[in-house]
Design a protein around this motif. Sequence first.
Motif, PDB file in Angstrom:
ATOM      1  N   GLY A 102      32.149 -15.658 -43.725  1.00 56.82           N
ATOM      2  CA  GLY A 102      33.572 -15.578 -43.421  1.00 56.82           C
ATOM      3  C   GLY A 102      34.050 -14.185 -43.086  1.00 56.82           C
ATOM      4  O   GLY A 102      35.224 -13.989 -42.777  1.00 56.82           O
ATOM      5  N   THR A 103      33.163 -13.182 -43.153  1.00 51.89           N
ATOM      6  CA  THR A 103      33.532 -11.810 -42.789  1.00 51.89           C
ATOM      7  C   THR A 103      32.775 -11.423 -41.524  1.00 51.89           C
ATOM      8  O   THR A 103      31.858 -12.109 -41.094  1.00 51.89           O
ATOM      9  N   ASN A 104      33.155 -10.293 -40.937  1.00 50.87           N
ATOM     10  CA  ASN A 104      32.490  -9.888 -39.688  1.00 50.87           C
ATOM     11  C   ASN A 104      32.284  -8.380 -39.609  1.00 50.87           C
ATOM     12  O   ASN A 104      32.162  -7.816 -38.530  1.00 50.87           O
ATOM     13  N   GLU A 105      32.231  -7.721 -40.779  1.00 47.25           N
ATOM     14  CA  GLU A 105      32.114  -6.259 -40.747  1.00 47.25           C
ATOM     15  C   GLU A 105      31.224  -5.759 -41.887  1.00 47.25           C
ATOM     16  O   GLU A 105      31.307  -6.220 -43.021  1.00 47.25           O
ATOM     17  N   VAL A 106      30.354  -4.826 -41.560  1.00 47.46           N
ATOM     18  CA  VAL A 106      29.495  -4.145 -42.527  1.00 47.46           C
ATOM     19  C   VAL A 106      29.587  -2.655 -42.245  1.00 47.46           C
ATOM     20  O   VAL A 106      29.589  -2.240 -41.080  1.00 47.46           O
ATOM     21  N   ILE A 107      29.663  -1.847 -43.299  1.00 45.89           N
ATOM     22  CA  ILE A 107      29.759  -0.400 -43.137  1.00 45.89           C
ATOM     23  C   ILE A 107      28.503   0.255 -43.691  1.00 45.89           C
ATOM     24  O   ILE A 107      28.095  -0.018 -44.826  1.00 45.89           O
ATOM     25  N   VAL A 108      27.896   1.114 -42.879  1.00 50.34           N
ATOM     26  CA  VAL A 108      26.705   1.854 -43.293  1.00 50.34           C
ATOM     27  C   VAL A 108      27.086   3.319 -43.456  1.00 50.34           C
ATOM     28  O   VAL A 108      27.517   3.964 -42.488  1.00 50.34           O
ATOM     29  N   GLN A 116      22.413  -4.881 -34.975  1.00 53.38           N
ATOM     30  CA  GLN A 116      23.620  -5.164 -34.195  1.00 53.38           C
ATOM     31  C   GLN A 116      23.291  -6.076 -33.014  1.00 53.38           C
ATOM     32  O   GLN A 116      24.038  -7.009 -32.700  1.00 53.38           O
ATOM     33  N   GLN A 117      22.154  -5.829 -32.379  1.00 52.35           N
ATOM     34  CA  GLN A 117      21.723  -6.681 -31.265  1.00 52.35           C
ATOM     35  C   GLN A 117      21.411  -8.095 -31.738  1.00 52.35           C
ATOM     36  O   GLN A 117      21.676  -9.068 -31.028  1.00 52.35           O
ATOM     37  N   ALA A 118      20.845  -8.199 -32.949  1.00 50.07           N
ATOM     38  CA  ALA A 118      20.491  -9.520 -33.475  1.00 50.07           C
ATOM     39  C   ALA A 118      21.701 -10.269 -34.016  1.00 50.07           C
ATOM     40  O   ALA A 118      21.655 -11.496 -34.164  1.00 50.07           O
ATOM     41  N   ASN A 119      22.785  -9.541 -34.319  1.00 49.60           N
ATOM     42  CA  ASN A 119      23.997 -10.158 -34.876  1.00 49.60           C
ATOM     43  C   ASN A 119      25.223  -9.682 -34.097  1.00 49.60           C
ATOM     44  O   ASN A 119      26.052  -8.918 -34.626  1.00 49.60           O
ATOM     45  N   PRO A 120      25.369 -10.114 -32.849  1.00 45.29           N
ATOM     46  CA  PRO A 120      26.453  -9.591 -31.996  1.00 45.29           C
ATOM     47  C   PRO A 120      27.851  -9.918 -32.491  1.00 45.29           C
ATOM     48  O   PRO A 120      28.806  -9.242 -32.111  1.00 45.29           O
ATOM     49  N   ASP A 121      27.989 -10.948 -33.326  1.00 48.79           N
ATOM     50  CA  ASP A 121      29.312 -11.324 -33.831  1.00 48.79           C
ATOM     51  C   ASP A 121      29.747 -10.478 -35.020  1.00 48.79           C
ATOM     52  O   ASP A 121      30.877 -10.597 -35.499  1.00 48.79           O
ATOM     53  N   PHE A 122      28.849  -9.647 -35.540  1.00 48.85           N
ATOM     54  CA  PHE A 122      29.163  -8.783 -36.677  1.00 48.85           C
ATOM     55  C   PHE A 122      29.366  -7.343 -36.199  1.00 48.85           C
ATOM     56  O   PHE A 122      28.654  -6.876 -35.301  1.00 48.85           O
ATOM     57  N   LYS A 123      30.311  -6.649 -36.809  1.00 42.49           N
ATOM     58  CA  LYS A 123      30.497  -5.227 -36.539  1.00 42.49           C
ATOM     59  C   LYS A 123      29.734  -4.445 -37.596  1.00 42.49           C
ATOM     60  O   LYS A 123      30.052  -4.518 -38.792  1.00 42.49           O
ATOM     61  N   ILE A 124      28.728  -3.720 -37.180  1.00 38.48           N
ATOM     62  CA  ILE A 124      27.984  -2.856 -38.104  1.00 38.48           C
ATOM     63  C   ILE A 124      28.409  -1.427 -37.800  1.00 38.48           C
ATOM     64  O   ILE A 124      28.007  -0.845 -36.796  1.00 38.48           O
ATOM     65  N   ILE A 125      29.242  -0.888 -38.659  1.00 31.86           N
ATOM     66  CA  ILE A 125      29.886   0.405 -38.420  1.00 31.86           C
ATOM     67  C   ILE A 125      29.178   1.487 -39.221  1.00 31.86           C
ATOM     68  O   ILE A 125      29.080   1.408 -40.448  1.00 31.86           O
ATOM     69  N   LYS A 126      28.678   2.498 -38.539  1.00 33.09           N
ATOM     70  CA  LYS A 126      28.024   3.621 -39.215  1.00 33.09           C
ATOM     71  C   LYS A 126      29.033   4.739 -39.424  1.00 33.09           C
ATOM     72  O   LYS A 126      29.710   5.170 -38.493  1.00 33.09           O
ATOM     73  N   LYS A 127      29.105   5.214 -40.670  1.00 33.62           N
ATOM     74  CA  LYS A 127      30.006   6.317 -41.007  1.00 33.62           C
ATOM     75  C   LYS A 127      29.185   7.475 -41.552  1.00 33.62           C
ATOM     76  O   LYS A 127      28.354   7.302 -42.431  1.00 33.62           O
ATOM     77  N   GLY A 128      29.455   8.648 -41.036  1.00 30.95           N
ATOM     78  CA  GLY A 128      28.730   9.833 -41.457  1.00 30.95           C
ATOM     79  C   GLY A 128      27.553  10.105 -40.551  1.00 30.95           C
ATOM     80  O   GLY A 128      27.115   9.253 -39.771  1.00 30.95           O
ATOM     81  N   THR A 129      27.049  11.330 -40.648  1.00 29.85           N
ATOM     82  CA  THR A 129      25.877  11.729 -39.867  1.00 29.85           C
ATOM     83  C   THR A 129      25.252  12.933 -40.538  1.00 29.85           C
ATOM     84  O   THR A 129      25.862  13.567 -41.415  1.00 29.85           O
ATOM     85  N   THR A 130      24.024  13.246 -40.159  1.00 28.03           N
ATOM     86  CA  THR A 130      23.355  14.423 -40.711  1.00 28.03           C
ATOM     87  C   THR A 130      22.284  14.886 -39.741  1.00 28.03           C
ATOM     88  O   THR A 130      21.672  14.072 -39.045  1.00 28.03           O
ATOM     89  N   ASN A 131      22.079  16.193 -39.679  1.00 26.91           N
ATOM     90  CA  ASN A 131      21.008  16.760 -38.865  1.00 26.91           C
ATOM     91  C   ASN A 131      19.796  17.133 -39.702  1.00 26.91           C
ATOM     92  O   ASN A 131      18.811  17.651 -39.176  1.00 26.91           O
ATOM     93  N   GLU A 132      19.888  16.858 -41.005  1.00 32.61           N
ATOM     94  CA  GLU A 132      18.816  17.233 -41.927  1.00 32.61           C
ATOM     95  C   GLU A 132      17.606  16.317 -41.774  1.00 32.61           C
ATOM     96  O   GLU A 132      17.727  15.118 -41.560  1.00 32.61           O
ATOM     97  N   ASN A 133      16.417  16.915 -41.897  1.00 34.86           N
ATOM     98  CA  ASN A 133      15.198  16.132 -41.987  1.00 34.86           C
ATOM     99  C   ASN A 133      14.933  15.736 -43.429  1.00 34.86           C
ATOM    100  O   ASN A 133      15.364  16.421 -44.370  1.00 34.86           O
ATOM    101  N   VAL A 134      14.233  14.630 -43.602  1.00 36.07           N
ATOM    102  CA  VAL A 134      13.904  14.119 -44.933  1.00 36.07           C
ATOM    103  C   VAL A 134      12.396  13.948 -45.003  1.00 36.07           C
ATOM    104  O   VAL A 134      11.757  13.560 -44.008  1.00 36.07           O
ATOM    105  N   PHE A 135      11.826  14.205 -46.179  1.00 35.32           N
ATOM    106  CA  PHE A 135      10.394  13.984 -46.378  1.00 35.32           C
ATOM    107  C   PHE A 135      10.187  12.601 -46.972  1.00 35.32           C
ATOM    108  O   PHE A 135      10.676  12.301 -48.074  1.00 35.32           O
ATOM    109  N   GLY A 136       9.482  11.742 -46.235  1.00 38.98           N
ATOM    110  CA  GLY A 136       9.245  10.390 -46.737  1.00 38.98           C
ATOM    111  C   GLY A 136       8.572   9.530 -45.693  1.00 38.98           C
ATOM    112  O   GLY A 136       8.144  10.012 -44.636  1.00 38.98           O
ATOM    113  N   ASP A 137       8.464   8.245 -45.978  1.00 39.52           N
ATOM    114  CA  ASP A 137       7.893   7.277 -45.052  1.00 39.52           C
ATOM    115  C   ASP A 137       9.048   6.646 -44.266  1.00 39.52           C
ATOM    116  O   ASP A 137       9.794   5.822 -44.799  1.00 39.52           O
ATOM    117  N   GLU A 138       9.191   7.050 -43.014  1.00 37.91           N
ATOM    118  CA  GLU A 138      10.320   6.596 -42.197  1.00 37.91           C
ATOM    119  C   GLU A 138      10.343   5.073 -42.065  1.00 37.91           C
ATOM    120  O   GLU A 138      11.389   4.437 -42.166  1.00 37.91           O
TER     121      GLU A 138
END
Length: 372
Positions: free
Chosen positions: A280-286, A238-260
């Motif tokens: 030509g677009t300005n939005e991404v959803i994660v 988001q800092q590197a692409n200020p003209d784009f909206k990077i919208i995060k949807k959802g959340t979790t408190n769970e831990n995952v086993f893997g290489d972060e």
Amino acid sequence: MILIVDDRPENLISLQKVLQAHNFEVDTASSGEKALKKVLKNNYVLIILDVQMPDMDGFEVAEAISGFSKAKDTAIIFLSAVNTELKFITKGYQSGGLDYITKPVDINVLLLKIKTFYRIYEQNRKLNEVQEKLLEEIEFRKQAEHKKDEFISIASHELKTPLTSVKGYIQLLQRSIDKEDKEKAKSHLAKAGIQIEKLNSLIVDLLDISKIESGKLKFNMQDFCANSMVDNAVEMLQQANPDFKIIKKGTTNENVFGDEMRLEQVVINFITNAIKYAPGTNEVIVNIKITNDQLYVGVKDFGIGVSLAQQEKIFEKFYRVEENSNHFNGLGIGLFICSEIIARHNGKIGINSALNEGSEFYFTIPLKEINS
């Protein structure tokens, strides 16, 4: 190693001491003829070449060096106290020099240039090593000759583009410093840094694919917070692409086993592609969620989309969508690396897409360790 060529001993000694004080390995030559003999025997990263010398001037020395195959990657910086007119500067570049500095020399500027050339040289050296390994891999394990030729062409083009930009910004930086325009100098330096990062990113991808093929791609598997990992990736891009909206949807408190770090690499690749392939677009959803003891992370864009036929091949090594390859840069290995990372986590990678309707790249991995 750096070779300093100057017929005045006081110049040689003073510059040699300064560079050695900054931990550079330095060699010297007091004439053009001695310099040529040393170039034939030794490998130099950089040659700092005085223009005004008896018998053989700096331009003649540079032209002779350009004919030596072992010096083809050696950078040349001209130094001149007398020949400061544009015609001499032009002749310096025509003779094979990458830069032309007039005396008295601002030592801080010279050191900045030397460090930049060293970085480029080192990246080129690493690139050559990786390319050699890739050529061996393609030659022995892959039968598709046209893919090898296409990849080398793409890699050469993609790597040359930021390298050429860096050289250009260095020249602009020198002009700005000569004019004492500090703001422009800072701007050119920052832009050169961005191009170096692009070059470094390409080299990292090449190194990763080489490690994958040799089975040496390392993973640091441990429990970590998946939500924080995704947040970090979103915040950085988001800092590197200020003209784009990077919208995060959802959340979790769970831990995952893997290489972060490796999984964050996948998320960053997905978001970066979503921005690049959605002109030509300005939005991404994660999207992030937990379903049936599986972590789901997906990145949705509203761009050009991917056809069903292309979806079957898009995670293959060196695959690039033909109709898009002329419009978007890339080596065609980023998604392949992502697929290998997810496979090592016993997960699944995929895409949901339709032409002109956008795409969602996603992966799922189990929350807990699974014995392969």
